[in-house]
Design a protein around this motif. Structure first.
Motif, PDB file in Angstrom:
ATOM      1  N   GLU A   1       0.803  -1.206   0.000  1.00  0.00           N
ATOM      2  CA  GLU A   1       0.000   0.000   0.000  1.00  0.00           C
ATOM      3  C   GLU A   1       0.841   1.264   0.000  1.00  0.00           C
ATOM      4  O   GLU A   1       0.356   2.338  -0.323  1.00  0.00           O
ATOM      5  CB  GLU A   1      -0.915   0.006   1.235  1.00  0.00           C
ATOM      6  N   LEU A   2       2.119   1.160   0.384  1.00  0.00           N
ATOM      7  CA  LEU A   2       2.953   2.339   0.422  1.00  0.00           C
ATOM      8  C   LEU A   2       3.260   2.783  -1.002  1.00  0.00           C
ATOM      9  O   LEU A   2       3.651   1.986  -1.850  1.00  0.00           O
ATOM     10  CB  LEU A   2       4.234   2.059   1.198  1.00  0.00           C
ATOM     11  N   GLN A   3       3.115   4.063  -1.233  1.00  0.00           N
ATOM     12  CA  GLN A   3       3.205   4.573  -2.582  1.00  0.00           C
ATOM     13  C   GLN A   3       4.349   5.572  -2.714  1.00  0.00           C
ATOM     14  O   GLN A   3       4.607   6.358  -1.808  1.00  0.00           O
ATOM     15  CB  GLN A   3       1.891   5.271  -2.963  1.00  0.00           C
ATOM     16  N   THR A   4       5.043   5.542  -3.841  1.00  0.00           N
ATOM     17  CA  THR A   4       6.077   6.523  -4.109  1.00  0.00           C
ATOM     18  C   THR A   4       5.413   7.811  -4.559  1.00  0.00           C
ATOM     19  O   THR A   4       4.715   7.841  -5.565  1.00  0.00           O
ATOM     20  CB  THR A   4       7.022   6.025  -5.213  1.00  0.00           C
ATOM     21  N   VAL A   5       5.632   8.885  -3.799  1.00  0.00           N
ATOM     22  CA  VAL A   5       4.960  10.143  -4.143  1.00  0.00           C
ATOM     23  C   VAL A   5       5.914  11.318  -4.080  1.00  0.00           C
ATOM     24  O   VAL A   5       5.501  12.456  -4.264  1.00  0.00           O
ATOM     25  CB  VAL A   5       3.787  10.412  -3.170  1.00  0.00           C
ATOM     26  N   GLY A   6       7.208  11.083  -3.810  1.00  0.00           N
ATOM     27  CA  GLY A   6       8.082  12.194  -3.440  1.00  0.00           C
ATOM     28  C   GLY A   6       9.033  12.660  -4.503  1.00  0.00           C
ATOM     29  O   GLY A   6       9.287  12.004  -5.493  1.00  0.00           O
ATOM     30  N   GLY A   7       9.615  13.819  -4.223  1.00  0.00           N
ATOM     31  CA  GLY A   7      10.608  14.436  -5.066  1.00  0.00           C
ATOM     32  C   GLY A   7      11.985  14.305  -4.462  1.00  0.00           C
ATOM     33  O   GLY A   7      12.285  13.383  -3.754  1.00  0.00           O
ATOM     34  N   ALA A   8      12.845  15.277  -4.726  1.00  0.00           N
ATOM     35  CA  ALA A   8      14.213  15.218  -4.249  1.00  0.00           C
ATOM     36  C   ALA A   8      14.731  16.615  -3.988  1.00  0.00           C
ATOM     37  O   ALA A   8      14.192  17.598  -4.473  1.00  0.00           O
ATOM     38  CB  ALA A   8      15.094  14.517  -5.280  1.00  0.00           C
ATOM     39  N   VAL A   9      15.800  16.701  -3.212  1.00  0.00           N
ATOM     40  CA  VAL A   9      16.477  17.960  -3.015  1.00  0.00           C
ATOM     41  C   VAL A   9      17.240  18.277  -4.285  1.00  0.00           C
ATOM     42  O   VAL A   9      18.030  17.471  -4.767  1.00  0.00           O
ATOM     43  CB  VAL A   9      17.437  17.861  -1.807  1.00  0.00           C
ATOM     44  N   ALA A  10      17.031  19.446  -4.833  1.00  0.00           N
ATOM     45  CA  ALA A  10      17.478  19.720  -6.181  1.00  0.00           C
ATOM     46  C   ALA A  10      18.936  20.173  -6.283  1.00  0.00           C
ATOM     47  O   ALA A  10      19.550  20.020  -7.318  1.00  0.00           O
ATOM     48  CB  ALA A  10      16.578  20.785  -6.815  1.00  0.00           C
ATOM     49  N   ASP A  11      19.483  20.766  -5.231  1.00  0.00           N
ATOM     50  CA  ASP A  11      20.786  21.406  -5.344  1.00  0.00           C
ATOM     51  C   ASP A  11      21.931  20.411  -5.185  1.00  0.00           C
ATOM     52  O   ASP A  11      22.268  20.001  -4.083  1.00  0.00           O
ATOM     53  CB  ASP A  11      20.920  22.511  -4.303  1.00  0.00           C
ATOM     54  N   ALA A  12      22.558  20.029  -6.314  1.00  0.00           N
ATOM     55  CA  ALA A  12      23.758  19.209  -6.335  1.00  0.00           C
ATOM     56  C   ALA A  12      23.699  18.007  -5.409  1.00  0.00           C
ATOM     57  O   ALA A  12      24.532  17.859  -4.525  1.00  0.00           O
ATOM     58  CB  ALA A  12      24.976  20.069  -5.986  1.00  0.00           C
ATOM     59  N   PRO A  13      22.693  17.136  -5.581  1.00  0.00           N
ATOM     60  CA  PRO A  13      22.616  15.972  -4.684  1.00  0.00           C
ATOM     61  C   PRO A  13      23.728  14.983  -5.001  1.00  0.00           C
ATOM     62  O   PRO A  13      24.126  14.829  -6.153  1.00  0.00           O
ATOM     63  CB  PRO A  13      21.245  15.379  -5.016  1.00  0.00           C
ATOM     64  N   PRO A  14      24.231  14.303  -3.997  1.00  0.00           N
ATOM     65  CA  PRO A  14      25.182  13.230  -4.265  1.00  0.00           C
ATOM     66  C   PRO A  14      24.472  12.087  -4.976  1.00  0.00           C
ATOM     67  O   PRO A  14      23.246  12.019  -4.971  1.00  0.00           O
ATOM     68  CB  PRO A  14      25.648  12.822  -2.860  1.00  0.00           C
ATOM     69  N   PRO A  15      25.193  11.178  -5.596  1.00  0.00           N
ATOM     70  CA  PRO A  15      24.547  10.120  -6.380  1.00  0.00           C
ATOM     71  C   PRO A  15      23.702   9.159  -5.554  1.00  0.00           C
ATOM     72  O   PRO A  15      22.759   8.581  -6.064  1.00  0.00           O
ATOM     73  CB  PRO A  15      25.727   9.391  -7.032  1.00  0.00           C
ATOM     74  N   ALA A  16      24.062   8.952  -4.273  1.00  0.00           N
ATOM     75  CA  ALA A  16      23.312   8.011  -3.444  1.00  0.00           C
ATOM     76  C   ALA A  16      21.991   8.623  -3.001  1.00  0.00           C
ATOM     77  O   ALA A  16      21.884   9.838  -2.813  1.00  0.00           O
ATOM     78  CB  ALA A  16      24.142   7.594  -2.233  1.00  0.00           C
ATOM     79  N   GLN A  17      20.988   7.780  -2.813  1.00  0.00           N
ATOM     80  CA  GLN A  17      19.659   8.215  -2.389  1.00  0.00           C
ATOM     81  C   GLN A  17      19.302   7.667  -1.027  1.00  0.00           C
ATOM     82  O   GLN A  17      19.706   6.577  -0.657  1.00  0.00           O
ATOM     83  CB  GLN A  17      18.596   7.717  -3.385  1.00  0.00           C
ATOM     84  N   VAL A  18      18.503   8.447  -0.299  1.00  0.00           N
ATOM     85  CA  VAL A  18      17.927   8.019   0.968  1.00  0.00           C
ATOM     86  C   VAL A  18      16.440   7.770   0.740  1.00  0.00           C
ATOM     87  O   VAL A  18      15.779   8.543   0.041  1.00  0.00           O
ATOM     88  CB  VAL A  18      18.127   9.105   2.051  1.00  0.00           C
TER      89      VAL A  18
ATOM     90  N   TYR B   1      19.151   1.899  -1.548  1.00  0.00           N
ATOM     91  CA  TYR B   1      19.369   3.209  -0.945  1.00  0.00           C
ATOM     92  C   TYR B   1      20.578   3.178  -0.021  1.00  0.00           C
ATOM     93  O   TYR B   1      20.956   2.119   0.507  1.00  0.00           O
ATOM     94  CB  TYR B   1      18.128   3.650  -0.156  1.00  0.00           C
ATOM     95  N   CYS B   2      21.161   4.353   0.205  1.00  0.00           N
ATOM     96  CA  CYS B   2      22.329   4.435   1.092  1.00  0.00           C
ATOM     97  C   CYS B   2      21.917   4.559   2.547  1.00  0.00           C
ATOM     98  O   CYS B   2      22.736   4.373   3.451  1.00  0.00           O
ATOM     99  CB  CYS B   2      23.206   5.627   0.706  1.00  0.00           C
ATOM    100  N   GLY B   3      20.655   4.872   2.789  1.00  0.00           N
ATOM    101  CA  GLY B   3      20.156   4.998   4.153  1.00  0.00           C
ATOM    102  C   GLY B   3      18.659   5.197   4.135  1.00  0.00           C
ATOM    103  O   GLY B   3      18.039   5.339   3.062  1.00  0.00           O
ATOM    104  N   PHE B   4      18.059   5.221   5.325  1.00  0.00           N
ATOM    105  CA  PHE B   4      16.605   5.279   5.444  1.00  0.00           C
ATOM    106  C   PHE B   4      16.216   6.258   6.549  1.00  0.00           C
ATOM    107  O   PHE B   4      16.883   6.341   7.582  1.00  0.00           O
ATOM    108  CB  PHE B   4      16.035   3.895   5.754  1.00  0.00           C
ATOM    109  N   VAL B   5      15.111   6.976   6.314  1.00  0.00           N
ATOM    110  CA  VAL B   5      14.535   7.863   7.318  1.00  0.00           C
ATOM    111  C   VAL B   5      13.075   7.469   7.493  1.00  0.00           C
ATOM    112  O   VAL B   5      12.342   7.348   6.504  1.00  0.00           O
ATOM    113  CB  VAL B   5      14.629   9.347   6.902  1.00  0.00           C
ATOM    114  N   VAL B   6      12.656   7.262   8.739  1.00  0.00           N
ATOM    115  CA  VAL B   6      11.262   6.960   9.049  1.00  0.00           C
ATOM    116  C   VAL B   6      10.679   8.149   9.790  1.00  0.00           C
ATOM    117  O   VAL B   6      11.178   8.537  10.851  1.00  0.00           O
ATOM    118  CB  VAL B   6      11.142   5.686   9.911  1.00  0.00           C
ATOM    119  N   LEU B   7       9.629   8.747   9.226  1.00  0.00           N
ATOM    120  CA  LEU B   7       8.934   9.873   9.850  1.00  0.00           C
ATOM    121  C   LEU B   7       7.731   9.319  10.595  1.00  0.00           C
ATOM    122  O   LEU B   7       6.850   8.698   9.998  1.00  0.00           O
ATOM    123  CB  LEU B   7       8.500  10.889   8.795  1.00  0.00           C
ATOM    124  N   HIS B   8       7.672   9.577  11.889  1.00  0.00           N
ATOM    125  CA  HIS B   8       6.743   8.870  12.771  1.00  0.00           C
ATOM    126  C   HIS B   8       6.379   9.797  13.914  1.00  0.00           C
ATOM    127  O   HIS B   8       7.135  10.703  14.272  1.00  0.00           O
ATOM    128  CB  HIS B   8       7.450   7.623  13.292  1.00  0.00           C
TER     129      HIS B   8
END
Length: 377
Positions: free
Chosen positions: A6-23, A102-109
């Motif tokens: 049920e979890l859906q991908t809905v997000g964007g990204a930080v635009a300014d010179a992001p490193p190649p790895a994603q969180v 991903y290089c790491g994970f953040v859980v907002l709770h």
């Protein structure tokens, strides 16, 4: 909160010179994403745009230091006071399913049960080789004097660390070991403390300072234990209070669905010299139920046997939680009991530090429950 499907991908990204790895950022709900409703704050939706807009207000030099991220949002974000163990199992499963991506994970709770969530993830995601950061806020993102943006920025920063290999809780500019935390402040932006474990990192003048010498040692390859935790826990919390009626404790422990309990003792491990209460606890242990003891004092550890009243815990086979928090002891016991392990193995593993949740290795009391040899838990 939702299942993986049920979890859906809905997000964007930080635009300014992001490193190649994603969180990967997982938005489960809580105050950080709440909005005003008719009766007060309620879980909000469409968090992706709000998060992206908020991060865009940071100075360019700080935005450029943040990792690229992808946000997955629950279609049914919840107030964390309604969270259940099964919700945290779903989060652990999602992280495990995308662990290599991903290089790491953040859980907002939400903050009310954030320490419980962090402890559960710690035991399900043992042997991490990358960071899993849980965070939230005392005030919603976008409102006046909110701490949400600062916590988001710090969480993303620590989630991109290549030296952190555990579940951390980020709040008020500090990185704490997730399974050592307790919510201490109802409104203060510090939110949490880890009374028996030093902080692992902090934001100082906008820069992340990591105390690498305090990190968990490299534990090799991940050894995830993705247990399907129940919505209704089979472990009960049993705090002591003056003049408590042993019959109340008996009613909890005699329930067929209850397989263990966390006994919150006074001081270094004291309990009333009440023959009826001691008899109830001994009967539960003898029936094959796993009882563990922690202190109601937030700082320090148990020293079972220092007083005659505490020695009773050893005599009846109650396990010492050492300096574990109530949250960690509860979540660890529930995690172990949910695996259908033989009772001797449950007892052995509870007394063994698995992911930095306790300071010492304890020795089980000589008296073991008679039900252990025949039971499979």
């Amino acid at each position: 909160m939702a299942t993986n499907s049920e979890l859906q991908t809905v997000g964007g990204a930080v635009a300014d010179a992001p490193p190649p790895a994603q969180v990967l950022v997982i938005y489960a709900g809580g105050t950080i994403g709440m909005e005003a409703g008719e009766r007060g704050l309620v879980p909000g939706r469409d968090f992706a745009d709000r998060m992206s807009s908020a991060l865009a207000t940071l100075p360019v030099e700080r935005r450029s230091g943040l990792p690229d991220y992808e946000l997955r949002e629950s279609p049914t974000p919840i107030d964390s006071s309604s969270a259940k163990p099964s919700d945290w199992s779903h989060i652990a499963e999602l992280i495990a399913a995308h662990y290599q991506d991903y290089c790491g994970f953040v859980v907002l709770h939400g903050t009310d049960t954030l320490a419980w969530c962090a402890s559960t993830l710690t035991f399900q995601l043992q042997g991490l080789t990358k960071p899993v950061i849980v965070t939230g806020s005392q005030r919603p993102l976008g409102v006046h004097a909110s701490d949400a943006l600062a916590n988001l920025e710090a969480a993303l920063t620590f989630a991109a660390s290549d030296s952190l290999r555990e579940v951390g809780l980020v709040f008020g500019g500090r990185l704490l070991r997730g399974c050592r935390t307790r919510k201490i402040y109802t409104h203060d932006t510090r939110g949490f403390e880890s009374p028996n474990c030093p902080i692992l990192g902090e934001i100082v003048d906008g820069d992340a300072k990591l105390h690498v010498d305090r990190f968990l040692a490299n534990q090799g390859a991940p050894r995830f234990e993705l247990v399907s935790l129940p919505e209704t826990a089979s472990v009960v919390r049993l705090p002591l209070w003056p003049g408590m009626d042993p019959a109340l404790v008996a009613r909890w422990l005699e329930m067929e669905s209850v397989r263990g309990g966390v006994l919150e003792c006074w001081g270094s491990g004291n309990l009333p010299e009440d023959a009826a209460l001691i008899g109830v606890l001994a009967q539960a242990v003898g029936a094959g139920k796993t009882l563990v003891a922690v202190s109601q004092c937030p700082v320090g550890s148990l020293n079972v046997g220092a007083y005659a009243s505490g020695e009773t815990l050893n005599e009846i086979g109650v396990l010492s939680g050492d300096d574990m928090t109530t949250e960690a002891a509860f979540c660890k016991l529930l995690h172990l009991l949910s695996q259908q392990l033989p009772l001797p193995e449950v007892r052995r593993r509870f007394l063994t530090p698995l992911s930095g949740e306790r300071s010492t290795l304890s020795v089980a009391p000589d008296r073991a429950p008679q039900a252990e040899d025949a039971s499979t838990g």
